[in-house]
Write a protein that holds these residues in place. Sequence first.
Motif, mmCIF file in Angstrom:
data_model
loop_
_atom_site.group_PDB
_atom_site.id
_atom_site.type_symbol
_atom_site.label_atom_id
_atom_site.label_comp_id
_atom_site.label_asym_id
_atom_site.label_seq_id
_atom_site.Cartn_x
_atom_site.Cartn_y
_atom_site.Cartn_z
ATOM 1 N N GLY A 66 1.072 -1.481 -0.276
ATOM 2 C CA GLY A 66 -0.659 -0.135 0.178
ATOM 3 C C GLY A 66 1.138 1.508 -0.023
ATOM 4 N N LEU B 141 -6.769 1.100 1.819
ATOM 5 C CA LEU B 141 -5.836 -0.367 2.056
ATOM 6 C C LEU B 141 -5.943 -1.137 3.027
ATOM 7 N N ALA C 221 -3.310 -4.870 2.280
ATOM 8 C CA ALA C 221 -2.429 -4.256 2.568
ATOM 9 C C ALA C 221 -1.124 -5.197 3.067
#
Length: 377
Positions: A39, A90, A95
């Motif tokens: 991310g 994210l 992520a």
Amino acid sequence: MKVFRAIPGGKCRFRAALAAGLFAAAAVPAHAQDKAVIGVSAPLSGYFEILGEQVAAGARMALGERTDAELVVADDTCSGEGGTSAANRLIEANAAIVIGFPCIEAFDTAMPLLADAGIPVVLLGVRAEGLSEERDDKGWPLVRLAPRNQDEAEALAAYLRPAWRTVNFALIDDGTLYGRQLIETVRFLLEEFNLKPVFTDTYRPQLENQVALVRRLQKSGATHVVIGGDAYDAAIIGENAAEIGVTLNLAGGSALIAPPSDGTPPDGTILVALPDWLEREPAQALKESLADDQFSADGYFVPAHAAAEIALRTLGQMDETGHVPLESLTGKDFETALGPVRFGEDGNLTRNLFEVFVIEDGRPVPAGTNGNTGAIR
């Protein structure tokens, strides 16, 4: 030699293509991804957009042709609301690790959410001293690929200790938070080695004439001066000293770096700043891969490249939740575009990124190790 200076604003030829590619990547649903996700949180809109472009461009170049990972870039707009939005995006993308956050406003709202999700962060832009304590108190999985505020003063004091050991020096500041903190920290670090100023003062900044200040410095017997102020004030002090025949050797922090229109400190002035990483190895090698437009290769480009390199190195150590454990980031050596990087157990760099420069012919050049005292010429 340029020094690192991130500049908001400006134009970039590949801005549209970059944004299109980033948002296309960000649009992939989390459940459809079969690659590890790195991310990236950065401002991709608004006044600080150029900072986001620098971060994104550096991360994308580090990713290169890797097929086992992909970037998901979230626009945090350098704001609290944007930080919350970016963190949620994210987290949704699952992520494994997040890099970015050049702005503290976005970081402040995003970090608690990412920490709750177990996602570690490699931070690029927050220098606040209290961050380390907050990290420990709240158990945040965080490392900081950025200098602390104190690092600037430590780099300056480390250089001045041998160089100015036998001279009479003064410490002056412009009354701003930056100026006061720089001078207070330098004073503390020098006094640890029994080096004490003969004169201290807080001056009025942005005056067209500082002759009275120069006279006070002369009367005190100071021949060397650390300035907690900006390039304009240093330039005026230097000019006034030369005009009335007072020899002053100046030193200061990164605020002494400014466009010529804002004032240029006199030749011989010592300052500490972050270097232009693209002008030295190993980042210098990246210049060959850059397109004609290098504006997005300024500022955060190389730090973001280094952060992405670190993230890529740790993907093989993801835990059962699909996240990189904090232990994979601390106490390890990473070879990056910034050179060797290591994070201590407190999450901070074990290396000071600030370097010492001397003004020569109106430009900062790396200082030697011969104790140059920076006399006005």
